[in-house]
Design a protein around this motif. Sequence first.
Motif, mmCIF file in Angstrom:
data_model
loop_
_atom_site.group_PDB
_atom_site.id
_atom_site.type_symbol
_atom_site.label_atom_id
_atom_site.label_comp_id
_atom_site.label_asym_id
_atom_site.label_seq_id
_atom_site.Cartn_x
_atom_site.Cartn_y
_atom_site.Cartn_z
ATOM 1 N N ARG A 116 -96.776 -51.918 56.608
ATOM 2 C CA ARG A 116 -97.085 -53.339 56.413
ATOM 3 C C ARG A 116 -95.913 -54.056 55.742
ATOM 4 O O ARG A 116 -95.497 -55.142 56.155
ATOM 5 N N LEU A 117 -95.372 -53.438 54.717
ATOM 6 C CA LEU A 117 -94.274 -54.069 53.981
ATOM 7 C C LEU A 117 -93.018 -54.178 54.834
ATOM 8 O O LEU A 117 -92.216 -55.099 54.655
ATOM 9 N N ALA A 118 -92.853 -53.259 55.778
ATOM 10 C CA ALA A 118 -91.687 -53.286 56.657
ATOM 11 C C ALA A 118 -91.680 -54.521 57.557
ATOM 12 O O ALA A 118 -90.638 -54.864 58.132
ATOM 13 N N GLN A 119 -92.816 -55.189 57.690
ATOM 14 C CA GLN A 119 -92.873 -56.430 58.468
ATOM 15 C C GLN A 119 -92.203 -57.583 57.717
ATOM 16 O O GLN A 119 -91.879 -58.618 58.318
ATOM 17 N N HIS A 120 -92.013 -57.416 56.415
ATOM 18 C CA HIS A 120 -91.452 -58.479 55.586
ATOM 19 C C HIS A 120 -90.120 -58.116 54.949
ATOM 20 O O HIS A 120 -89.355 -59.010 54.583
ATOM 21 N N LEU A 121 -89.844 -56.827 54.794
ATOM 22 C CA LEU A 121 -88.691 -56.384 54.025
ATOM 23 C C LEU A 121 -87.723 -55.597 54.889
ATOM 24 O O LEU A 121 -88.119 -54.946 55.862
ATOM 25 N N ALA A 122 -86.455 -55.609 54.524
ATOM 26 C CA ALA A 122 -85.425 -54.890 55.274
ATOM 27 C C ALA A 122 -85.594 -53.389 55.107
ATOM 28 O O ALA A 122 -86.097 -52.915 54.085
ATOM 29 N N PRO A 123 -85.176 -52.610 56.117
ATOM 30 C CA PRO A 123 -85.271 -51.148 56.010
ATOM 31 C C PRO A 123 -84.534 -50.590 54.802
ATOM 32 O O PRO A 123 -84.913 -49.540 54.266
ATOM 33 N N SER A 124 -83.492 -51.272 54.348
ATOM 34 C CA SER A 124 -82.684 -50.791 53.222
ATOM 35 C C SER A 124 -83.266 -51.151 51.853
ATOM 36 O O SER A 124 -82.659 -50.845 50.823
ATOM 37 N N THR A 125 -84.433 -51.787 51.821
ATOM 38 C CA THR A 125 -85.041 -52.174 50.542
ATOM 39 C C THR A 125 -85.234 -50.944 49.655
ATOM 40 O O THR A 125 -85.813 -49.950 50.090
ATOM 41 N N PRO A 126 -84.766 -50.969 48.414
ATOM 42 C CA PRO A 126 -84.925 -49.803 47.535
ATOM 43 C C PRO A 126 -86.400 -49.524 47.224
ATOM 44 O O PRO A 126 -87.202 -50.437 47.021
ATOM 45 N N VAL A 127 -86.728 -48.234 47.195
ATOM 46 C CA VAL A 127 -88.067 -47.777 46.826
ATOM 47 C C VAL A 127 -87.910 -46.656 45.803
ATOM 48 O O VAL A 127 -87.121 -45.729 46.009
#
Length: 254
Positions: free
Chosen positions: A181-192
């Motif tokens: 779900r979050l991948a629909q809004h955030l870039a793949p490189s977003t830190p987790v």
Amino acid sequence: MSGRLAIVGLGPGDHRYLTPEARAALDAADVLYGYGPYLDRVSERAGQARHASGNRVEGARAQDALNEAAAGAQVAMVSGGDPGVFAMAAAVCGEIETGPQAWRALDIVVIPGITAMLAVAARAGAPLGHDFCAISLSDNLKPWDLIEKRLDAAAAAGFVIALYNPISKARPWQLGHAFTRLAQHLAPSTPVVFGRAMGRADEALTVTTLDQAGEVKADMATLVIIGSAETRVIARDGKAPLVYTPRVAAAVTA
């Protein structure tokens, strides 16, 4: 002496994170109530009664503690982390609201502790350095579609998101769905950031990216922090990376 109920935050685990106020409340109590693994963190004292219970009986646990306090006892209800964050303080307040008048007359004290997202953030650097929110992925007390709406809203608004209760044996799929779900809004490189058992001997911290987050194992002892578009990772030779979110919004510096 009139009865008293202290709802005590134990912090993330190690005794060094227990505040002096919390320690004093535990020492002063005639009886302790709490989820069994949390009670196990509290040193036993002669003459002090202990009542452990499971993690699905918060209401009954709160009622028992309130009844004992109403009878005049000095009672402490223990809670992991901070009792006001997805924990026992809200459960106790809910029982007081619908319970007998005697419970409203009690001396109720909520004693804060270090909650999991703060412990994990401190280990990682400063991922909560700008605006953030906390969401529980447990759908035991709210429907999954409401969780999805909150994930969408938080990610679209640019909040860093701390995920509590990410996954369990009874709920094995929610965390993966949340990442999708979050991948629909955030870039793949977003830190987790995955932080497990912070403050305990078996603590572990993993820094990855949103597109790889599904490969990291998690359980109910894990707190997950998903960065925003502004969250950064500073690589350091021979040391763990620092994850931080700048205090100044990108719109201000643009």
